[in-house]
Design a protein around this motif. Structure first.
Motif, mmCIF file in Angstrom:
data_model
loop_
_atom_site.group_PDB
_atom_site.id
_atom_site.type_symbol
_atom_site.label_atom_id
_atom_site.label_comp_id
_atom_site.label_asym_id
_atom_site.label_seq_id
_atom_site.Cartn_x
_atom_site.Cartn_y
_atom_site.Cartn_z
ATOM 1 N N GLN A 145 0.426 -1.142 0.364
ATOM 2 C CA GLN A 145 0.608 0.418 0.129
ATOM 3 C C GLN A 145 0.398 1.252 0.072
ATOM 4 O O GLN A 145 0.834 2.027 0.825
ATOM 5 N N VAL A 146 1.774 1.098 -1.022
ATOM 6 C CA VAL A 146 2.211 2.418 -1.015
ATOM 7 C C VAL A 146 1.860 3.360 -1.716
ATOM 8 O O VAL A 146 1.039 3.545 -2.228
ATOM 9 N N ARG A 147 2.261 4.976 -1.164
ATOM 10 C CA ARG A 147 1.042 5.822 -1.411
ATOM 11 C C ARG A 147 1.779 6.136 -2.628
ATOM 12 O O ARG A 147 3.028 6.376 -3.313
ATOM 13 N N PRO A 148 0.718 6.571 -3.655
ATOM 14 C CA PRO A 148 1.295 6.923 -5.144
ATOM 15 C C PRO A 148 1.922 8.384 -5.001
ATOM 16 O O PRO A 148 2.561 8.286 -6.062
ATOM 17 N N VAL A 149 2.004 8.961 -3.932
ATOM 18 C CA VAL A 149 3.124 10.652 -4.397
ATOM 19 C C VAL A 149 4.798 9.315 -4.575
ATOM 20 O O VAL A 149 5.263 10.825 -4.895
ATOM 21 N N LEU A 150 4.581 9.054 -3.499
ATOM 22 C CA LEU A 150 5.965 8.086 -3.028
ATOM 23 C C LEU A 150 6.555 7.825 -4.559
ATOM 24 O O LEU A 150 7.168 7.392 -4.985
ATOM 25 N N LEU A 151 5.348 6.589 -4.607
ATOM 26 C CA LEU A 151 5.185 5.365 -6.395
ATOM 27 C C LEU A 151 3.838 4.650 -6.487
ATOM 28 O O LEU A 151 3.383 4.277 -6.086
ATOM 29 N N LEU A 177 8.634 17.257 -22.421
ATOM 30 C CA LEU A 177 8.550 16.463 -21.507
ATOM 31 C C LEU A 177 9.251 16.782 -20.461
ATOM 32 O O LEU A 177 8.855 16.400 -19.229
ATOM 33 N N GLY A 178 10.301 17.335 -20.435
ATOM 34 C CA GLY A 178 10.658 18.428 -19.215
ATOM 35 C C GLY A 178 10.305 19.346 -18.957
ATOM 36 O O GLY A 178 10.480 18.758 -17.236
ATOM 37 N N TYR A 179 9.890 19.468 -19.338
ATOM 38 C CA TYR A 179 8.637 20.452 -18.831
ATOM 39 C C TYR A 179 7.604 19.984 -17.669
ATOM 40 O O TYR A 179 7.367 20.880 -17.172
ATOM 41 N N VAL A 180 6.527 19.021 -18.298
ATOM 42 C CA VAL A 180 6.187 18.086 -17.715
ATOM 43 C C VAL A 180 6.757 17.665 -16.506
ATOM 44 O O VAL A 180 5.406 17.956 -15.310
ATOM 45 N N ILE A 181 7.842 16.837 -16.542
ATOM 46 C CA ILE A 181 8.352 16.179 -15.476
ATOM 47 C C ILE A 181 8.983 17.342 -14.393
ATOM 48 O O ILE A 181 8.270 17.272 -12.533
ATOM 49 N N LEU A 182 8.617 18.375 -14.975
ATOM 50 C CA LEU A 182 9.221 19.842 -13.312
ATOM 51 C C LEU A 182 8.448 20.141 -13.063
ATOM 52 O O LEU A 182 8.058 20.714 -12.239
ATOM 53 N N SER A 183 7.073 20.881 -13.894
ATOM 54 C CA SER A 183 5.620 20.991 -13.652
ATOM 55 C C SER A 183 4.891 19.940 -12.564
ATOM 56 O O SER A 183 4.212 21.043 -11.536
ATOM 57 N N ALA A 184 4.809 19.464 -12.855
ATOM 58 C CA ALA A 184 4.226 18.101 -11.915
ATOM 59 C C ALA A 184 5.132 17.900 -11.613
ATOM 60 O O ALA A 184 4.249 17.485 -9.997
ATOM 61 N N GLN A 185 5.483 18.266 -11.077
ATOM 62 C CA GLN A 185 7.093 17.600 -9.192
ATOM 63 C C GLN A 185 6.445 18.759 -9.074
ATOM 64 O O GLN A 185 6.209 18.458 -7.247
ATOM 65 N N GLY A 186 7.069 20.197 -9.103
ATOM 66 C CA GLY A 186 6.211 20.952 -8.404
ATOM 67 C C GLY A 186 4.961 21.208 -7.863
ATOM 68 O O GLY A 186 4.763 21.340 -6.782
ATOM 69 N N MET A 187 4.013 20.244 -8.194
ATOM 70 C CA MET A 187 2.200 20.041 -7.533
ATOM 71 C C MET A 187 2.156 18.469 -6.992
ATOM 72 O O MET A 187 1.480 18.321 -6.891
ATOM 73 N N PHE A 188 3.901 17.737 -6.469
ATOM 74 C CA PHE A 188 2.983 16.361 -5.911
ATOM 75 C C PHE A 188 2.561 15.766 -6.895
ATOM 76 O O PHE A 188 1.804 15.089 -6.617
ATOM 77 N N ASP A 189 2.961 16.009 -8.120
ATOM 78 C CA ASP A 189 1.280 15.308 -9.134
ATOM 79 C C ASP A 189 2.629 13.592 -9.426
ATOM 80 O O ASP A 189 2.680 14.043 -10.574
ATOM 81 N N THR A 190 3.526 12.585 -8.749
ATOM 82 C CA THR A 190 4.229 12.070 -9.139
ATOM 83 C C THR A 190 3.538 11.361 -9.711
ATOM 84 O O THR A 190 4.436 10.672 -11.100
ATOM 85 N N PRO A 191 2.310 10.898 -10.024
ATOM 86 C CA PRO A 191 1.903 9.770 -11.328
ATOM 87 C C PRO A 191 2.489 10.666 -12.954
ATOM 88 O O PRO A 191 2.729 9.946 -13.392
ATOM 89 N N ARG A 192 1.471 11.663 -13.127
ATOM 90 C CA ARG A 192 2.329 12.288 -14.063
ATOM 91 C C ARG A 192 3.969 12.602 -14.521
ATOM 92 O O ARG A 192 4.563 12.457 -15.105
ATOM 93 N N VAL A 193 4.428 12.270 -12.876
ATOM 94 C CA VAL A 193 6.026 12.450 -13.211
ATOM 95 C C VAL A 193 6.184 11.281 -14.190
ATOM 96 O O VAL A 193 7.630 11.473 -15.569
#
Ligand SMILES: Nc1ncnc2c1ncn2[C@@H]1O[C@H](COP(=O)(O)OP(=O)(O)OP(=O)(O)O)[C@@H](O)[C@H]1O
Ligand SMILES: [Mg+2]
Lengths: 263, 254
Positions: free
Chosen positions: A37-43, A210-226
């Motif tokens: 039951q790993v939290r999606p924000v982590l993995l 995709l680099g922008y996607v990773i960086l912006s999603a990381q800023g919002m803790f949207d790990t699935p998108r990263v």
């Protein structure tokens, strides 16, 4: 089973094997996430990542296309200038002494450190990102092409000498062909590095890719998108290398012949 | 055609170099077939490379047509132990390479290239890549290539050294027939005593390094040579004589 269909089955199994490996990896990952039951924000589990991709496929496709464009542009410039530089350096000893040490020294500077400079020089469009992809990729092309151009067997150089061929003929009929297998090895490394360069460029400044996607999603803790972007990058790397493999087979038909005539 | 007087070749500097050949003197007339025979490392290849203009002599004078050698002489054909075919060109393009290199005369020479390949029994392999050919076929292609521009001087460095005995015999017969037809000057390096006698009008025997001429033998055998000539009495006499030379040098013992 007939001989032909058995051969077909073997070929199919060989083609399918890498996919089986990837599927097994994803399955273990999914199970791991569910059992512990790993939290999606982590993995996030793979199912969530695929869900993320399925939600806005068109948008992901646009970002991917942008990154691919940057990567291929940087790669092409690296391939062309890299081969030219290698030819110049191997044809003229003076230029080798003059330029090669400088080239190595410049290459030792971490390219990531140059990225902000590129923004200052080229603005915020596609150019600085292409420049970074080029800078990271070009070294592999140059080194392998030089190795290839110098790999002509001595017998063949002697032959060319006794035929009194011009340097241009020796270069275009012999040296470049000898260099091709090495060149393709270098191009494959360069392709992977150009992709890295494109992402680095998009990290530094971008509203797309995709680099922008990773960086912006990381800023919002949207790990699935990263992870969705990373998954696309992984597939992209494989596809681009396969593409080069295909071009290599077309460009070097003599290397891929099977069967020998006998006397 | 070739005049060598006290020719020497030293690799490296005076202190720690190797003298490959020393004091080689011989004259080779137009149309002769001369074999160079000698122990391994005695400088046969070195002498041949000097003739080809690939190495510079460090002593004596070496003239081709009365002129000192500066670079490869004109109308030179050369064959190597490893056939030196270009893997990325098909058989026809390989044979046409000399025409291409001597100023883009490919089209002009294509009929001749096909003719040569036909004579070599390779008509069916014109479009094949060298990698798909056997060793004997590759060496035939290399021979066609060296003959394309009708050389006056043909230099061959153990061209059949890597072949099996049967293929080698066949190529010997073919080469000898070619030479009786075309009568170009041939300098042929070999390790095989019987190959040298079979092919040559003259055999030059070298001493161990530094190589120098220890005997110059005229071979008087019928012009039309079949393999059976090797079982005849005169052939045996030449063979015993040359073997005797090697025994005297201490290179062969029973
Ligand atoms: N480029 C070179 N640099 C230094 N030494 C060389 C070079 N080429 C040949 N030699 C030396 O010259 C000597 C004669 O060599 P060469 O290849 O002419 O002998 P060879 O009679 O052709 O021998 P083999 O029958 O084994 O082919 C050898 O001792 C070799 O080490
Ligand atoms: Mg030799």
């Amino acid at each position: 089973m007939t001989e032909a269909s058995r051969g077909y089955a073997v070929a199919l199994r060989r083609k399918a094997l890498p996919f089986a490996g990837a599927a097994g990896f994803l399955l273990l990952w999914e199970l791991f996430c569910r059992i512990y039951q790993v939290r999606p924000v982590l993995l996030p589990p793979p199912s969530l990542i695929f869900g993320e991709l399925a939600q806005s496929p068109l948008w992901f496709a646009q970002q991917t296309a942008y990154t691919v464009g940057i990567t291929l542009a940087g790669f092409m410039v690296a391939a062309i200038l890299g081969v030219l530089f290698a030819v110049v350096v191997t044809e003229w000893k003076v230029l080798d002494r003059l330029l090669f040490p400088l080239f190595v020294a410049l290459n030792s500077v971490p390219k990531v450190a140059i990225a902000p400079l590129c923004i200052i020089w080229f603005g915020t469009g596609a150019e600085p990102k292409i420049a970074i992809a080029f800078l990271i990729a070009v070294f592999a092309v140059v080194i392998d092409t030089i190795l290839g151009l110098r790999s002509v067997p001595p017998d063949i150089l002697d032959l060319a000498h006794t035929l009194r061929g011009s340097r241009w003929k020796v270069l275009t009929r012999i040296k470049l062909f000898c260099a091709l297998p090495h060149l393709f090895a270098g191009l494959k490394v360069a392709m992977s590095l150009a992709l890295v360069g494109a992402i680095v460029g998009e990290f530094v400044s971008s509203q797309r890719g995709l680099g922008y996607v990773i960086l912006s999603a990381q800023g919002m803790f949207d790990t699935p998108r990263v992870f969705a972007a990373i998954a696309i990058l992984a597939v992209l790397g494989v596809v681009l290398i396969e593409l080069l493999d295909f071009v290599e087979r077309l460009a070097l038909p003599w290397q891929h012949i099977t069967g020998r005539a006998t006397h | 055609m070739i005049a060598a007087k006290d020719v020497g070749k030293r690799f490296g500097d005076a202190a720690d170099g190797v003298t490959a050949i020393a004091n080689i003197s011989m004259n080779i007339a137009e149309g002769e077939f001369v074999s160079l025979l000698g122990p391994s490392g005695c400088g046969k290849s070195t002498f041949l490379r000097c003739l080809a203009g690939l190495e510079q002599t460090t002593g004596g004078t070496l003239l081709v047509d009365g002129k000192p050698i500066e670079g490869p002489p004109e109308r030179l054909g050369m064959a190597f132990q490893r056939d030196a075919l270009l893997d990325w060109m098909n058989v026809l393009d390989n044979v046409l390479l000399p025409a291409d290199f001597s100023g883009g005369r490919r089209r002009e020479f294509e009929p001749r290239a096909r003719e040569l390949l036909k004579m070599a029994g390779l008509s069916g392999f014109v479009q094949a890549y060298p990698r798909t050919l056997s060793g004997g076929m590759r060496q035939r292609v290399a021979m066609c290539r060296s003959l394309l521009l009708e050389p006056r001087l043909l230099l061959m460095d153990e061209p059949f050294g890597a072949l099996d005995a049967l293929t080698r015999d066949q190529l010997n017969v073919d080469l000898h027939r070619l030479w009786t037809q075309l009568r170009m000057t041939v300098v042929f390096v070999t390790h095989s005593i019987s190959e040298a006698i079979f092919l040559s009008s003259r055999i030059v025997v070298f001493s161990p390094r530094p190589g120098t001429v220890i005997e110059d033998i005229q071979v008087e055998l019928p012009d039309e040579r079949r393999l059976a000539v090797r079982e005849t009495e005169p052939f045996g006499r030449y063979s015993r004589h040359v073997r005797g030379l090697f025994e005297n040098m201490g290179l062969l013992h029973d």
